[in-house]
Write a protein that holds these residues in place. Sequence first.
Motif, PDB file in Angstrom:
ATOM      1  N   ASP A 181       0.856  -1.191   0.000  1.00  0.00           N
ATOM      2  CA  ASP A 181       0.000   0.000   0.000  1.00  0.00           C
ATOM      3  C   ASP A 181       0.889   1.236   0.000  1.00  0.00           C
ATOM      4  OD1 ASP A 181      -2.518  -1.241  -0.013  1.00  0.00           O
ATOM      5  OD2 ASP A 181      -2.463  -1.525   2.166  1.00  0.00           O
ATOM      6  N   ILE A 182       0.625   2.148  -0.929  1.00  0.00           N
ATOM      7  CA  ILE A 182       1.411   3.377  -1.064  1.00  0.00           C
ATOM      8  C   ILE A 182       0.620   4.528  -0.449  1.00  0.00           C
ATOM      9  CG2 ILE A 182       2.559   4.926  -2.695  1.00  0.00           C
ATOM     10  CD1 ILE A 182       2.448   2.505  -4.714  1.00  0.00           C
ATOM     11  N   TYR A 183       1.219   5.198   0.533  1.00  0.00           N
ATOM     12  CA  TYR A 183       0.556   6.295   1.241  1.00  0.00           C
ATOM     13  C   TYR A 183       1.213   7.629   0.882  1.00  0.00           C
ATOM     14  CZ  TYR A 183      -1.604   2.943   4.531  1.00  0.00           C
ATOM     15  OH  TYR A 183      -2.332   1.922   5.107  1.00  0.00           O
ATOM     16  N   LYS A 184       0.406   8.658   0.845  1.00  0.00           N
ATOM     17  CA  LYS A 184       0.902  10.021   0.685  1.00  0.00           C
ATOM     18  C   LYS A 184       1.011  10.651   2.063  1.00  0.00           C
ATOM     19  CE  LYS A 184       0.205  13.955  -2.426  1.00  0.00           C
ATOM     20  NZ  LYS A 184      -0.737  14.603  -3.381  1.00  0.00           N
ATOM     21  N   SER A 189      -3.269   8.979   3.303  1.00  0.00           N
ATOM     22  CA  SER A 189      -4.230   8.099   2.637  1.00  0.00           C
ATOM     23  C   SER A 189      -3.526   7.256   1.578  1.00  0.00           C
ATOM     24  CB  SER A 189      -5.341   8.932   1.987  1.00  0.00           C
ATOM     25  OG  SER A 189      -4.799   9.823   1.035  1.00  0.00           O
ATOM     26  N   ILE A 190      -4.127   6.113   1.256  1.00  0.00           N
ATOM     27  CA  ILE A 190      -3.553   5.211   0.267  1.00  0.00           C
ATOM     28  C   ILE A 190      -3.813   5.754  -1.137  1.00  0.00           C
ATOM     29  CG2 ILE A 190      -3.661   2.879  -0.708  1.00  0.00           C
ATOM     30  CD1 ILE A 190      -4.462   1.866   2.061  1.00  0.00           C
ATOM     31  N   THR A 191      -2.742   5.902  -1.908  1.00  0.00           N
ATOM     32  CA  THR A 191      -2.866   6.418  -3.276  1.00  0.00           C
ATOM     33  C   THR A 191      -2.796   5.306  -4.315  1.00  0.00           C
ATOM     34  OG1 THR A 191      -0.477   6.815  -3.433  1.00  0.00           O
ATOM     35  CG2 THR A 191      -1.848   8.621  -2.617  1.00  0.00           C
ATOM     36  N   GLY A 192      -2.366   4.134  -3.911  1.00  0.00           N
ATOM     37  CA  GLY A 192      -2.275   3.018  -4.841  1.00  0.00           C
ATOM     38  C   GLY A 192      -1.854   1.750  -4.129  1.00  0.00           C
ATOM     39  N   THR A 193      -2.083   0.619  -4.769  1.00  0.00           N
ATOM     40  CA  THR A 193      -1.737  -0.677  -4.186  1.00  0.00           C
ATOM     41  C   THR A 193      -1.095  -1.564  -5.250  1.00  0.00           C
ATOM     42  OG1 THR A 193      -3.559  -0.564  -2.595  1.00  0.00           O
ATOM     43  CG2 THR A 193      -2.640  -2.743  -3.045  1.00  0.00           C
ATOM     44  N   ILE A 194      -0.018  -2.228  -4.864  1.00  0.00           N
ATOM     45  CA  ILE A 194       0.667  -3.195  -5.722  1.00  0.00           C
ATOM     46  C   ILE A 194       0.471  -4.573  -5.102  1.00  0.00           C
ATOM     47  CG2 ILE A 194       2.908  -3.988  -6.588  1.00  0.00           C
ATOM     48  CD1 ILE A 194       3.814  -0.993  -6.396  1.00  0.00           C
ATOM     49  N   THR A 195       0.046  -5.535  -5.907  1.00  0.00           N
ATOM     50  CA  THR A 195      -0.163  -6.900  -5.412  1.00  0.00           C
ATOM     51  C   THR A 195       0.698  -7.875  -6.203  1.00  0.00           C
ATOM     52  OG1 THR A 195      -2.450  -6.344  -4.858  1.00  0.00           O
ATOM     53  CG2 THR A 195      -1.871  -8.680  -4.908  1.00  0.00           C
ATOM     54  N   THR A 196       1.417  -8.742  -5.501  1.00  0.00           N
ATOM     55  CA  THR A 196       2.265  -9.754  -6.141  1.00  0.00           C
ATOM     56  C   THR A 196       1.700 -11.144  -5.858  1.00  0.00           C
ATOM     57  OG1 THR A 196       3.719  -9.938  -4.208  1.00  0.00           O
ATOM     58  CG2 THR A 196       4.293  -8.282  -5.847  1.00  0.00           C
ATOM     59  N   GLU A 197       2.227 -12.136  -6.570  1.00  0.00           N
ATOM     60  CA  GLU A 197       1.734 -13.501  -6.386  1.00  0.00           C
ATOM     61  C   GLU A 197       2.205 -14.109  -5.077  1.00  0.00           C
ATOM     62  OE1 GLU A 197       2.614 -15.989  -9.691  1.00  0.00           O
ATOM     63  OE2 GLU A 197       1.590 -14.725 -11.157  1.00  0.00           O
ATOM     64  N   LYS A 198       3.472 -13.865  -4.713  1.00  0.00           N
ATOM     65  CA  LYS A 198       4.065 -14.467  -3.518  1.00  0.00           C
ATOM     66  C   LYS A 198       4.207 -13.427  -2.406  1.00  0.00           C
ATOM     67  CE  LYS A 198       4.929 -18.550  -5.376  1.00  0.00           C
ATOM     68  NZ  LYS A 198       6.286 -19.051  -5.623  1.00  0.00           N
ATOM     69  N   GLN A 228       1.529   1.905 -10.461  1.00  0.00           N
ATOM     70  CA  GLN A 228       1.478   0.588  -9.803  1.00  0.00           C
ATOM     71  C   GLN A 228       1.661  -0.560 -10.806  1.00  0.00           C
ATOM     72  OE1 GLN A 228      -1.763   2.586  -8.806  1.00  0.00           O
ATOM     73  NE2 GLN A 228      -0.068   3.707  -7.866  1.00  0.00           N
ATOM     74  N   LYS A 229       2.268  -0.254 -11.947  1.00  0.00           N
ATOM     75  CA  LYS A 229       2.509  -1.282 -12.956  1.00  0.00           C
ATOM     76  C   LYS A 229       3.933  -1.814 -12.850  1.00  0.00           C
ATOM     77  CE  LYS A 229      -0.859   0.401 -16.355  1.00  0.00           C
ATOM     78  NZ  LYS A 229      -1.045   0.909 -17.738  1.00  0.00           N
ATOM     79  N   CYS A 230       4.085  -3.090 -13.233  1.00  0.00           N
ATOM     80  CA  CYS A 230       5.408  -3.710 -13.227  1.00  0.00           C
ATOM     81  C   CYS A 230       6.186  -3.226 -14.444  1.00  0.00           C
ATOM     82  CB  CYS A 230       5.286  -5.238 -13.233  1.00  0.00           C
ATOM     83  SG  CYS A 230       6.863  -6.091 -13.129  1.00  0.00           S
ATOM     84  N   LEU A 231       7.338  -2.619 -14.204  1.00  0.00           N
ATOM     85  CA  LEU A 231       8.162  -2.072 -15.288  1.00  0.00           C
ATOM     86  C   LEU A 231       9.099  -3.119 -15.862  1.00  0.00           C
ATOM     87  CD1 LEU A 231       9.107   1.292 -13.528  1.00  0.00           C
ATOM     88  CD2 LEU A 231       7.261   0.915 -15.175  1.00  0.00           C
ATOM     89  N   CYS A 232       9.551  -4.031 -14.996  1.00  0.00           N
ATOM     90  CA  CYS A 232      10.511  -5.045 -15.415  1.00  0.00           C
ATOM     91  C   CYS A 232      10.551  -6.147 -14.371  1.00  0.00           C
ATOM     92  CB  CYS A 232      11.899  -4.421 -15.583  1.00  0.00           C
ATOM     93  SG  CYS A 232      13.233  -5.596 -15.929  1.00  0.00           S
ATOM     94  N   GLU A 233      10.807  -7.367 -14.791  1.00  0.00           N
ATOM     95  CA  GLU A 233      11.041  -8.453 -13.857  1.00  0.00           C
ATOM     96  C   GLU A 233      12.076  -9.399 -14.442  1.00  0.00           C
ATOM     97  OE1 GLU A 233       7.920 -11.991 -14.409  1.00  0.00           O
ATOM     98  OE2 GLU A 233       6.979 -10.159 -13.629  1.00  0.00           O
TER      99      GLU A 233
END
Length: 368
Positions: A181-184, A189-198, A228-233
């Motif tokens: 969760d990304i807070y300002k 407040s939460i401005t965005g959320t990143i969710t991963t598989e593991k 909140q997008k994956c740029l590279c993995e």
Amino acid sequence: MELVAGCYEQVLFGFAARPDESWTVVPDFTHHAHSASLSAVAVNSRYVVTGSRDETIQIYDMKKKIEHGALLQHNGTITCLEFYGTAHLLSGAEDGVICIWNTKRWECLKSIKAHKGHVSSLSIHPSGKLALSVGTDKTLRTWNLVEGRSAFIKNLKQNAHIIKWSPDGEKYVTVITNKVDIYKLDTASITGTITTEKRISSLRFITNSILAIAGDDEIIRFYSCDSQKCLCEFKAHENRIKDIYSFEREGQHVIVTASSDGYIKMWNLDLNKIKDVPSLLCEVNTKARLTCLAVWLDRASETKENSDKAATSSQANEDEKSSIVTKNKVCWTDKSNKTAKRKMKITPEKQKLEAPLQKKKKKRNSSA
């Protein structure tokens, strides 16, 4: 430049990294640091500190390459350690306590009962005036370090296990299992959320808007905080990644990773080509189950650390920090100071860090 890593086997490894034309990593020392597995490591311009399940914090003077002493304030596994510049260290443990240490005399200035459960993670704002912590009591707590008191408590739906400030201090992130969760700061407040598989094991701000995230697998992922997008993995290891570290040297962004496969690897990251896979600079096999990682940078060199709290800018403003410390010395001390001094131990004998594959050197008696 020294790569320092702790492991389940109770050993602290030191590897000298040489950034010549081709990067090389040379074994420098191994030290049986604790009587239980290492759980945390932190660095500033002079010291390396390690925390362990044996409930102690060990201090190493990297300038002299000697063991400097031990801090015995906590009653529980040391879960997190973080320096602020050259003057202060914050430590958190499973006893729910956060300790504020003066690193000149290694005195405990303040011992705060921070959480009803364990302290899972803490992070110091780049200004040094605020800190955040999360614990197993499902709370996110804001600490006023100027007055040494709680400033705000936010209840979470689940236990967070990682908290980090961005380098500019304008945002912070919490990690709950596999969710970031990304807070300002100004709105909390939460401005965005990143969710991963593991489940996420480690997280690092590369810039104010780019996060490096490692989960319980062998993949490193770079995410944009804005979209909140994956740029590279890319696949970095053969086993799960335990820790990520990053720093900047002469405009070059370097990512360091440690894994349960025993390898420490250094990667070159081109921010102008963030979607390209970072190139491997060098690697070393410790043949141990690694748990934590940091990079000690010699202040005399021309390197600078790209830490989560922009430690270099804070060190450059040493005069400002000194004035803050002077003003707040009384506020940062309480009645527990006597107890803190009694429990704090600086070992009278200073032991040289042991070179790899060499017989243990005899302790040299010297006045502490």
